[in-house]
Design a protein around this motif. Sequence first.
Motif, PDB file in Angstrom:
ATOM      1  N   TRP A  45       0.769  -1.254   0.000  1.00 49.22           N
ATOM      2  CA  TRP A  45       0.000   0.000   0.000  1.00 49.22           C
ATOM      3  C   TRP A  45       0.795   1.295   0.000  1.00 49.22           C
ATOM      4  CZ3 TRP A  45      -3.871  -1.706   4.393  1.00 49.22           C
ATOM      5  CH2 TRP A  45      -4.614  -2.801   3.946  1.00 49.22           C
ATOM      6  N   THR A  46       2.045   1.264   0.447  1.00 53.81           N
ATOM      7  CA  THR A  46       2.783   2.534   0.483  1.00 53.81           C
ATOM      8  C   THR A  46       3.621   2.701  -0.786  1.00 53.81           C
ATOM      9  OG1 THR A  46       4.399   1.339   1.807  1.00 53.81           O
ATOM     10  CG2 THR A  46       2.922   2.832   2.972  1.00 53.81           C
ATOM     11  N   VAL A  47       3.733   3.941  -1.233  1.00 57.83           N
ATOM     12  CA  VAL A  47       4.532   4.254  -2.435  1.00 57.83           C
ATOM     13  C   VAL A  47       5.353   5.514  -2.161  1.00 57.83           C
ATOM     14  CG1 VAL A  47       2.877   3.214  -4.055  1.00 57.83           C
ATOM     15  CG2 VAL A  47       2.657   5.640  -3.480  1.00 57.83           C
ATOM     16  N   PRO A  48       6.425   5.722  -2.949  1.00 57.61           N
ATOM     17  CA  PRO A  48       7.194   6.957  -2.765  1.00 57.61           C
ATOM     18  C   PRO A  48       6.320   8.178  -3.082  1.00 57.61           C
ATOM     19  CG  PRO A  48       8.351   5.417  -4.225  1.00 57.61           C
ATOM     20  CD  PRO A  48       6.997   4.854  -3.990  1.00 57.61           C
ATOM     21  N   VAL A  49       6.647   9.271  -2.436  1.00 57.72           N
ATOM     22  CA  VAL A  49       5.850  10.489  -2.614  1.00 57.72           C
ATOM     23  C   VAL A  49       5.824  10.912  -4.092  1.00 57.72           C
ATOM     24  CG1 VAL A  49       5.711  12.930  -1.954  1.00 57.72           C
ATOM     25  CG2 VAL A  49       6.318  11.209  -0.245  1.00 57.72           C
ATOM     26  N   TRP A  50       6.970  10.811  -4.774  1.00 60.52           N
ATOM     27  CA  TRP A  50       7.030  11.238  -6.181  1.00 60.52           C
ATOM     28  C   TRP A  50       6.099  10.398  -7.058  1.00 60.52           C
ATOM     29  CZ3 TRP A  50       8.515   7.419  -9.495  1.00 60.52           C
ATOM     30  CH2 TRP A  50       9.328   6.382  -8.997  1.00 60.52           C
ATOM     31  N   PHE A  51       5.945   9.123  -6.713  1.00 58.22           N
ATOM     32  CA  PHE A  51       5.069   8.245  -7.501  1.00 58.22           C
ATOM     33  C   PHE A  51       3.601   8.639  -7.267  1.00 58.22           C
ATOM     34  CE2 PHE A  51       2.635   4.221  -7.948  1.00 58.22           C
ATOM     35  CZ  PHE A  51       2.953   3.905  -9.267  1.00 58.22           C
ATOM     36  N   GLU A  52       3.283   8.936  -6.015  1.00 56.76           N
ATOM     37  CA  GLU A  52       1.909   9.356  -5.695  1.00 56.76           C
ATOM     38  C   GLU A  52       1.590  10.670  -6.413  1.00 56.76           C
ATOM     39  OE1 GLU A  52      -0.208   7.585  -4.131  1.00 56.76           O
ATOM     40  OE2 GLU A  52      -1.644   8.793  -2.989  1.00 56.76           O
ATOM     41  N   GLN A  53       2.606  11.566  -6.451  1.00 59.87           N
ATOM     42  CA  GLN A  53       2.371  12.865  -7.112  1.00 59.87           C
ATOM     43  C   GLN A  53       2.090  12.707  -8.605  1.00 59.87           C
ATOM     44  OE1 GLN A  53       5.857  14.908  -5.769  1.00 59.87           O
ATOM     45  NE2 GLN A  53       4.821  15.754  -3.947  1.00 59.87           N
ATOM     46  N   LYS A  54       2.587  11.639  -9.179  1.00 58.48           N
ATOM     47  CA  LYS A  54       2.308  11.395 -10.603  1.00 58.48           C
ATOM     48  C   LYS A  54       0.945  10.727 -10.812  1.00 58.48           C
ATOM     49  CE  LYS A  54       7.132  10.502 -11.937  1.00 58.48           C
ATOM     50  NZ  LYS A  54       7.419  11.605 -12.867  1.00 58.48           N
ATOM     51  N   GLY A 112       0.096   7.854  -9.003  1.00 55.42           N
ATOM     52  CA  GLY A 112       0.192   6.481  -8.501  1.00 55.42           C
ATOM     53  C   GLY A 112      -0.322   5.434  -9.482  1.00 55.42           C
ATOM     54  N   PHE A 113      -0.998   4.448  -8.944  1.00 56.87           N
ATOM     55  CA  PHE A 113      -1.470   3.329  -9.763  1.00 56.87           C
ATOM     56  C   PHE A 113      -2.711   3.660 -10.591  1.00 56.87           C
ATOM     57  CE2 PHE A 113       1.120   0.896  -6.682  1.00 56.87           C
ATOM     58  CZ  PHE A 113       1.881   0.173  -7.601  1.00 56.87           C
ATOM     59  N   LYS A 114      -3.141   4.910 -10.522  1.00 63.63           N
ATOM     60  CA  LYS A 114      -4.344   5.262 -11.291  1.00 63.63           C
ATOM     61  C   LYS A 114      -4.045   5.342 -12.795  1.00 63.63           C
ATOM     62  CE  LYS A 114      -6.561   9.235 -10.951  1.00 63.63           C
ATOM     63  NZ  LYS A 114      -7.234  10.348 -10.253  1.00 63.63           N
ATOM     64  N   HIS A 115      -2.787   5.618 -13.118  1.00 68.47           N
ATOM     65  CA  HIS A 115      -2.452   5.769 -14.539  1.00 68.47           C
ATOM     66  C   HIS A 115      -1.593   4.621 -15.039  1.00 68.47           C
ATOM     67  CE1 HIS A 115      -4.212   9.630 -14.108  1.00 68.47           C
ATOM     68  NE2 HIS A 115      -3.292  10.037 -13.239  1.00 68.47           N
ATOM     69  N   ARG A 116      -2.025   4.034 -16.110  1.00 66.14           N
ATOM     70  CA  ARG A 116      -1.274   2.924 -16.713  1.00 66.14           C
ATOM     71  C   ARG A 116       0.165   3.340 -17.022  1.00 66.14           C
ATOM     72  NH1 ARG A 116      -3.024  -2.437 -19.014  1.00 66.14           N
ATOM     73  NH2 ARG A 116      -4.402  -2.161 -17.263  1.00 66.14           N
ATOM     74  N   ARG A 117       0.315   4.601 -17.467  1.00 69.15           N
ATOM     75  CA  ARG A 117       1.671   5.052 -17.830  1.00 69.15           C
ATOM     76  C   ARG A 117       2.659   5.016 -16.641  1.00 69.15           C
ATOM     77  NH1 ARG A 117      -1.450   9.902 -17.754  1.00 69.15           N
ATOM     78  NH2 ARG A 117      -0.857  11.191 -15.968  1.00 69.15           N
ATOM     79  N   ASN A 118       2.125   5.000 -15.431  1.00 75.90           N
ATOM     80  CA  ASN A 118       3.024   4.975 -14.265  1.00 75.90           C
ATOM     81  C   ASN A 118       3.547   3.583 -13.920  1.00 75.90           C
ATOM     82  OD1 ASN A 118       2.729   7.680 -13.976  1.00 75.90           O
ATOM     83  ND2 ASN A 118       1.217   7.577 -12.299  1.00 75.90           N
ATOM     84  N   LEU A 119       2.977   2.568 -14.564  1.00 74.01           N
ATOM     85  CA  LEU A 119       3.379   1.204 -14.200  1.00 74.01           C
ATOM     86  C   LEU A 119       4.854   0.945 -14.497  1.00 74.01           C
ATOM     87  CD1 LEU A 119       0.308  -1.040 -15.112  1.00 74.01           C
ATOM     88  CD2 LEU A 119       0.940  -0.051 -12.921  1.00 74.01           C
ATOM     89  N   LYS A 120       5.404   1.715 -15.429  1.00 74.50           N
ATOM     90  CA  LYS A 120       6.827   1.502 -15.757  1.00 74.50           C
ATOM     91  C   LYS A 120       7.727   1.775 -14.543  1.00 74.50           C
ATOM     92  CE  LYS A 120       7.355   6.050 -18.059  1.00 74.50           C
ATOM     93  NZ  LYS A 120       5.934   6.485 -18.153  1.00 74.50           N
ATOM     94  N   TYR A 121       7.304   2.684 -13.679  1.00 74.41           N
ATOM     95  CA  TYR A 121       8.115   2.977 -12.486  1.00 74.41           C
ATOM     96  C   TYR A 121       8.097   1.794 -11.516  1.00 74.41           C
ATOM     97  CZ  TYR A 121       7.537   7.642 -14.391  1.00 74.41           C
ATOM     98  OH  TYR A 121       7.518   8.705 -15.227  1.00 74.41           O
ATOM     99  N   PHE A 122       6.903   1.217 -11.393  1.00 73.68           N
ATOM    100  CA  PHE A 122       6.783   0.041 -10.520  1.00 73.68           C
ATOM    101  C   PHE A 122       7.615  -1.104 -11.105  1.00 73.68           C
ATOM    102  CE2 PHE A 122       4.496  -3.889  -9.152  1.00 73.68           C
ATOM    103  CZ  PHE A 122       4.712  -3.775  -7.792  1.00 73.68           C
ATOM    104  N   LYS A 123       7.540  -1.226 -12.427  1.00 70.57           N
ATOM    105  CA  LYS A 123       8.302  -2.289 -13.105  1.00 70.57           C
ATOM    106  C   LYS A 123       9.806  -2.143 -12.826  1.00 70.57           C
ATOM    107  CE  LYS A 123       9.015  -4.292 -17.623  1.00 70.57           C
ATOM    108  NZ  LYS A 123       8.848  -4.141 -19.053  1.00 70.57           N
ATOM    109  N   ASN A 124      10.301  -0.919 -12.888  1.00 64.16           N
ATOM    110  CA  ASN A 124      11.723  -0.699 -12.585  1.00 64.16           C
ATOM    111  C   ASN A 124      12.063  -1.141 -11.173  1.00 64.16           C
ATOM    112  OD1 ASN A 124      12.041   0.432 -15.067  1.00 64.16           O
ATOM    113  ND2 ASN A 124      11.968   2.566 -14.359  1.00 64.16           N
TER     114      ASN A 124
END
Length: 423
Positions: free
Chosen positions: A145-154, A156-168
Amino acid sequence: MPEDENKQFPKNFLWGASTSGHQVEGGNHDQWTIWEKANAERLAKDAEKLQGWRWNSPVWEDIKKEAKDPQNYISGKGIDHYNRYKQDFDLAKQLNLNAFRFTVEWSRIEPEQGKIDQEAIDHYKDYIKELKKRDMEPILNIWHWTVPVWFEQKGGFKHRRNLKYFKNFVHLVATEFTDDLEYVITLNEPNVYATFSYQLGMWPPQEKNVISMLKVYLNLVKAHKTAYYLLKQQKPNLQIGVATQLANIQAKDPHDYSDEFSTRIMRFGWNWWFLNRIKHEQDFVGMNYYFTDYYNGWFKRDDPTVPRSDLGWYMEPEGLYPILLRAWAHYKKPIIVTENGVADFKDEYRRWWIEETIVAMERAVSEGVNIRGYFHWSLLDNFEWAQGWWPRFGLVEVDRQRGMRRTVRKSAEWYAERIKKLS
Ligand code: BGC
């Protein structure tokens, strides 16, 4: 037959406890940390209303002072597990546990986008090493449930385009940690997170939007699948799963059409929807079991009024049995009970809860269900998200006012003896 000759659990059964970083480590800086600070006053003011969220707490009189204090809602120093992990592992060992579930906190490892903190990586490497030194199987959980602040500011998991950060991040986990691991959990309770954070608006980022909820839920399916293949690529025999929140959902009156209809829809939506989507991308079914939910009429919860835990949750530990059977029938994959426990500061019910739980597992095992392990929630009292510090889930009590002193609860001593007999 004497009890200890009637061995049903396999020799290598995982007897463990479960934790999550933000709830125990202390000194975290993620989206929850920020939210806690912004909401502590409000949560304290509304404590009476929020005490058990849905049901009132039977111990409100005992805990109200703590619950009305804004400090209750700040995770802060946690229980200093980040520094005291060796001592805590000794306690777990003393309780005869042979496995331990924990998270690696993304916000520590990548506090700023693309900047990796080597110290945090070394910390978790040592953490895993210390578990293995004590012959405890480390079960690494990537996201709780917790994510880095920068990821939440983008977004978070609401946008498919952000999944690349999780993948990294998963890639990093795969390369840095999996050599020493046999089990990895990718995600904790995607259903609970999507619902509380995006539909009910109770947790950060407090959205109340069904579309957002569905987007997050679907993106978490994708996040898991991506993680699964990445991890497998790195280590093909790694056992990978998700810790899903499965409830034993029942019709109050199985002959009543609305009770039965609501039950079926809820079973599908809450329990199976996510697992159906990942059925080819999991080596075991991880289940967190806390609830038996009774439906009476159209989507109306109507649980018995007693017994209730400190959070006001109706307790039916034996409800684990039917849900084990159903999960086994659905997926025919080994099952790990990745979480299970009770908020009980007086330690009145915990022993009974664990005892009933073991009986439920024994019954399921004797009917051919392949259960690989049981992880109690939790080893230590910890930070219970929006309820803060007052709910006590630990096998071990932690006194944050007195130097974070750890005291093994009576129920835990009993659990330790039981494990000895069963292993
Ligand atoms: C969560 C834990 C939480 C526990 C008790 C589970 O749903 O994974 O983080 O503390 O329940 O509420």
